[in-house]
Design a protein around this motif. Sequence first.
Motif, PDB file in Angstrom:
ATOM      1  N   LYS A   1       0.693  -1.020   0.071  1.00  0.00           N
ATOM      2  CA  LYS A   1       0.558   0.309  -0.156  1.00  0.00           C
ATOM      3  C   LYS A   1       0.761   1.333   0.366  1.00  0.00           C
ATOM      4  O   LYS A   1       0.408   2.239  -0.825  1.00  0.00           O
ATOM      5  N   ILE A   2       2.065   0.995   1.005  1.00  0.00           N
ATOM      6  CA  ILE A   2       2.110   2.228   0.763  1.00  0.00           C
ATOM      7  C   ILE A   2       3.200   2.498  -0.834  1.00  0.00           C
ATOM      8  O   ILE A   2       4.044   3.727  -0.892  1.00  0.00           O
TER       9      ILE A   2
ATOM     10  N   VAL B   1       1.101   4.062  -3.124  1.00  0.00           N
ATOM     11  CA  VAL B   1       1.548   5.385  -3.066  1.00  0.00           C
ATOM     12  C   VAL B   1       2.177   6.228  -2.976  1.00  0.00           C
ATOM     13  O   VAL B   1       1.719   7.251  -4.225  1.00  0.00           O
TER      14      VAL B   1
ATOM     15  N   ALA C   1       1.848   8.552  -6.552  1.00  0.00           N
ATOM     16  CA  ALA C   1       2.325  10.739  -6.688  1.00  0.00           C
ATOM     17  C   ALA C   1       3.370  11.002  -7.369  1.00  0.00           C
ATOM     18  O   ALA C   1       3.906  12.063  -8.027  1.00  0.00           O
TER      19      ALA C   1
END
Length: 52
Positions: A23-24, A27, A31
């Motif tokens: 998940k990190i 993200v 970005a």
Amino acid sequence: MMAALARAISRATRTDIDAETLKILMVFAGAAALLSFAAAMIYRQALKAALL
């Protein structure tokens, strides 16, 4: 869904990846893609002039 994707990546790369780590990473990748898109939109005319 995220857990299934993490398991598939773990099996494919033979490393231990959990859903939170994935998940990190998603993200930060999102970005970076958004920032690249914004930079391309801002500097579109300069890039056109440089390539011609």
